[in-house]
Scaffold this motif. Structure first.
Motif, PDB file in Angstrom:
ATOM      1  N   MET B   1      30.041  -2.035 -37.696  1.00 25.50           N
ATOM      2  CA  MET B   1      28.993  -1.945 -38.724  1.00 25.50           C
ATOM      3  C   MET B   1      29.171  -0.629 -39.478  1.00 25.50           C
ATOM      4  O   MET B   1      29.402   0.416 -38.898  1.00 25.50           O
ATOM      5  N   SER B   2      29.132  -0.748 -40.790  1.00 22.00           N
ATOM      6  CA  SER B   2      29.311   0.461 -41.593  1.00 22.00           C
ATOM      7  C   SER B   2      28.063   1.338 -41.502  1.00 22.00           C
ATOM      8  O   SER B   2      26.975   0.889 -41.126  1.00 22.00           O
ATOM      9  N   ILE B   3      28.258   2.552 -41.822  1.00 17.33           N
ATOM     10  CA  ILE B   3      27.137   3.512 -41.785  1.00 17.33           C
ATOM     11  C   ILE B   3      26.051   3.083 -42.775  1.00 17.33           C
ATOM     12  O   ILE B   3      24.853   3.179 -42.499  1.00 17.33           O
ATOM     13  N   SER B   4      26.488   2.577 -43.882  1.00 20.05           N
ATOM     14  CA  SER B   4      25.529   2.171 -44.918  1.00 20.05           C
ATOM     15  C   SER B   4      24.608   1.050 -44.414  1.00 20.05           C
ATOM     16  O   SER B   4      23.382   1.099 -44.594  1.00 20.05           O
ATOM     17  N   LEU B   5      25.231   0.087 -43.773  1.00 16.72           N
ATOM     18  CA  LEU B   5      24.440  -1.025 -43.247  1.00 16.72           C
ATOM     19  C   LEU B   5      23.474  -0.537 -42.164  1.00 16.72           C
ATOM     20  O   LEU B   5      22.319  -0.971 -42.085  1.00 16.72           O
ATOM     21  N   PHE B   6      23.965   0.330 -41.344  1.00 18.04           N
ATOM     22  CA  PHE B   6      23.137   0.865 -40.262  1.00 18.04           C
ATOM     23  C   PHE B   6      21.906   1.571 -40.813  1.00 18.04           C
ATOM     24  O   PHE B   6      20.767   1.383 -40.339  1.00 18.04           O
ATOM     25  N   ARG B   7      22.144   2.343 -41.892  1.00 17.80           N
ATOM     26  CA  ARG B   7      21.009   3.056 -42.490  1.00 17.80           C
ATOM     27  C   ARG B   7      19.992   2.086 -43.108  1.00 17.80           C
ATOM     28  O   ARG B   7      18.784   2.280 -42.993  1.00 17.80           O
ATOM     29  N   ARG B   8      20.516   1.051 -43.770  1.00 18.10           N
ATOM     30  CA  ARG B   8      19.590   0.085 -44.400  1.00 18.10           C
ATOM     31  C   ARG B   8      18.731  -0.630 -43.340  1.00 18.10           C
ATOM     32  O   ARG B   8      17.537  -0.851 -43.505  1.00 18.10           O
ATOM     33  N   ARG B   9      19.406  -0.947 -42.205  1.00 21.30           N
ATOM     34  CA  ARG B   9      18.678  -1.639 -41.133  1.00 21.30           C
ATOM     35  C   ARG B   9      17.591  -0.730 -40.542  1.00 21.30           C
ATOM     36  O   ARG B   9      16.465  -1.157 -40.294  1.00 21.30           O
ATOM     37  N   ALA B  10      17.965   0.526 -40.376  1.00 19.50           N
ATOM     38  CA  ALA B  10      16.987   1.478 -39.822  1.00 19.50           C
ATOM     39  C   ALA B  10      15.807   1.622 -40.762  1.00 19.50           C
ATOM     40  O   ALA B  10      14.631   1.661 -40.346  1.00 19.50           O
ATOM     41  N   ALA B  11      16.107   1.677 -42.053  1.00 23.46           N
ATOM     42  CA  ALA B  11      15.031   1.819 -43.061  1.00 23.46           C
ATOM     43  C   ALA B  11      14.134   0.596 -43.055  1.00 23.46           C
ATOM     44  O   ALA B  11      12.898   0.694 -43.160  1.00 23.46           O
ATOM     45  N   LEU B  12      14.799  -0.582 -42.885  1.00 20.90           N
ATOM     46  CA  LEU B  12      14.032  -1.831 -42.864  1.00 20.90           C
ATOM     47  C   LEU B  12      13.114  -1.875 -41.652  1.00 20.90           C
ATOM     48  O   LEU B  12      11.943  -2.267 -41.724  1.00 20.90           O
ATOM     49  N   GLU B  13      13.617  -1.460 -40.506  1.00 18.88           N
ATOM     50  CA  GLU B  13      12.817  -1.451 -39.279  1.00 18.88           C
ATOM     51  C   GLU B  13      11.651  -0.472 -39.404  1.00 18.88           C
ATOM     52  O   GLU B  13      10.526  -0.745 -38.949  1.00 18.88           O
ATOM     53  N   ALA B  14      11.936   0.661 -40.047  1.00 15.47           N
ATOM     54  CA  ALA B  14      10.858   1.641 -40.253  1.00 15.47           C
ATOM     55  C   ALA B  14       9.781   1.064 -41.162  1.00 15.47           C
ATOM     56  O   ALA B  14       8.578   1.236 -40.923  1.00 15.47           O
ATOM     57  N   ALA B  15      10.256   0.338 -42.173  1.00 16.93           N
ATOM     58  CA  ALA B  15       9.297  -0.271 -43.110  1.00 16.93           C
ATOM     59  C   ALA B  15       8.452  -1.312 -42.392  1.00 16.93           C
ATOM     60  O   ALA B  15       7.234  -1.416 -42.593  1.00 16.93           O
TER      61      ALA B  15
END
Lengths: 124, 301
Positions: B1-15
């Motif tokens: 998993m790319s870093i970018s995807l990981f960050r988006r997923r984390a942001a989504l979970e936070a949201a």
């Protein structure tokens, strides 16, 4: 011998005020808090000369009470005067058809109520 | 998993987490709001109930006081009339007794006068008898004198008897005349006394009738209690007026019950709004009844 009037109203203050006005005019009074109690009182007391009755009451309302009482031949001539805050012509018509002798809209004039009671009990 | 995807997923979970927190907070606010509305409704109902109860108790107390006032006035009037009637009866009895005694005295006086007149008549008859005796004595004296003259010296005793008899006759006549004069004076004086007694009897009779009329009138007034009855009727009339004014309590109770009912409807609608309902129907208007009789009007069928 004084005439006896049964005062039927779920309001204790109205019962007291009607009874007081009638007692001061020389009537004896009995009281009932609703139509069911009133019917029982009429059935158990043959000395009642007149009934003053509210319309809106719990258990059995005033119009039902008149209909049930007047359905019995023994009470066909018992004068029942309605005393109520209601004034709809349909209710007044129903009371007249049921056999009530009159209708008073509260608040009542105690002196006039006494006059009406004297008139109605004298012709009985 | 790319870093970018990981960050988006984390942001989504936070949201998601924030959204869940916000929803929980909204639910809590919703429940608090519902609880506050329900608590407010209960407080309103409680205060309405307290007002109804208070007004009912106070009006009932006023009614009891009113009844007590009328009863006290009635008892006072009855007691006063009874007391007045008793006083009148007592006065009447005393007056009748006094008048009876007066009449008795007058009758006794009249009887005494009559008796004295009868005695005077009897005495007059006695005087006439005495006068006849005096006349007879005088005749006896004259005869004795004639006999003494005829006998001369031998009739001297008759002359002495004749002198004494004449003297006795004169004394008797003089005494009879004095008694007769006294009787005449008594007889002349008695008729005015008798007339005064008769006049007093007549005036006493008139007085008796006057007092009797006044007593009977006063007794009738006391017995029928007309003045007291008029006063009592006025007190009862005023009491009835007061009763008419006390009837506000029934209207007040019904008004408060209507307010309570309206508050219940409002609470229900607030709950529905808080529950997300948006299309609420309009509250029905209470139509004014046509042809309603005026308050207090008595319609006899």
């Amino acid at each position: 011998m004084s005439k006896t009037v049964l005062v039927v109203d779920d309001s204790s203050t109205v019962r007291q005020q009607v009874s007081l006005a009638l007692k001061q005019a020389g009537f004896a009074t009995l009281e009932a808090a609703d139509g069911r109690e009133a019917i029982a009182t009429i059935e158990s007391n043959r000395n009642i000369d007149m009934v003053v009755c509210d319309v809106n009451m719990p258990h059995v309302n005033g119009l039902e009470m008149v209909e049930r009482v007047k359905a019995k031949p023994d009470h066909a001539k018992l004068p029942i005067l309605m005393l109520t805050t209601e004034g709809q012509p349909s209710l007044i018509r129903r009371a007249r058809e049921a056999g009530a002798v009159g209708w008073i809209v509260k608040p009542f004039d105690a002196n006039q109520l006494v006059q009406a009671a004297r008139h109605l009990t004298s012709r009985a | 998993m790319s870093i970018s995807l990981f960050r988006r997923r984390a942001a989504l979970e936070a949201a998601h987490a924030r959204a869940a927190d916000a929803e929980a907070e909204a639910d809590a606010s919703h429940r608090r709001a519902l609880a506050e509305v329900a608590a407010g409704r209960r407080r309103l109902s409680s205060r309405i109930g307290a007002l109804q109860s208070l007004s009912e108790q106070e009006v009932l107390a006023c009614g009891r006081v009113l009844a007590e006032i009328v009863d006290n006035v009635r008892n006072l009037i009855v007691e006063t009339e009874r007391s007045v009637a008793a006083s009148l009866a007592e006065s009447d009895a005393s007056t009748q007794r006094f008048i009876g005694e007066m009449q008795e005295d007058i009758r006794a006086q009249e009887a005494a006068v009559g008796h004295v007149l009868e005695l005077a008549d009897g005495m007059q008859e006695a005087i006439e008898a005495i006068n006849a005796l005096s006349h007879y004595s005088n005749m006896l004296s004259i005869n004795a004198r004639v006999e003494a003259a005829r006998l001369g010296q031998q009739g001297a005793g008759f002359a002495v008897i004749a002198d004494h008899t004449r003297e006795l006759s004169g004394t008797i006549r003089a005494a009879a005349d004095r008694v007769s004069t006294a009787i005449g004076a008594v007889r002349a004086g008695l008729p005015p006394v008798s007339a005064r007694a008769a006049s007093m009897q007549e005036r006493t009779r008139a007085f008796i009738e006057l007092v009797g009329d006044q007593m009977r009138s006063a007794s009738r007034k006391a017995a029928d209690g007309s003045a007291g009855n008029r006063g009592l009727e006025e007190v009862v009339r005023l009491s009835n007026e007061a009763l008419s004014h006390l009837q506000f309590q029934d209207s007040l109770t019904q008004g408060l019950a209507a307010i309570d009912s309206e508050a219940g409807a409002i609470e229900s609608r607030v709950q529905r709004v808080l529950d997300g309902e948006t299309n609420l129907e309009a509250l029905p208007e209470q139509p004014a009844a046509a042809g309603t009789p005026a308050p207090g009007k008595i319609t006899l069928f």
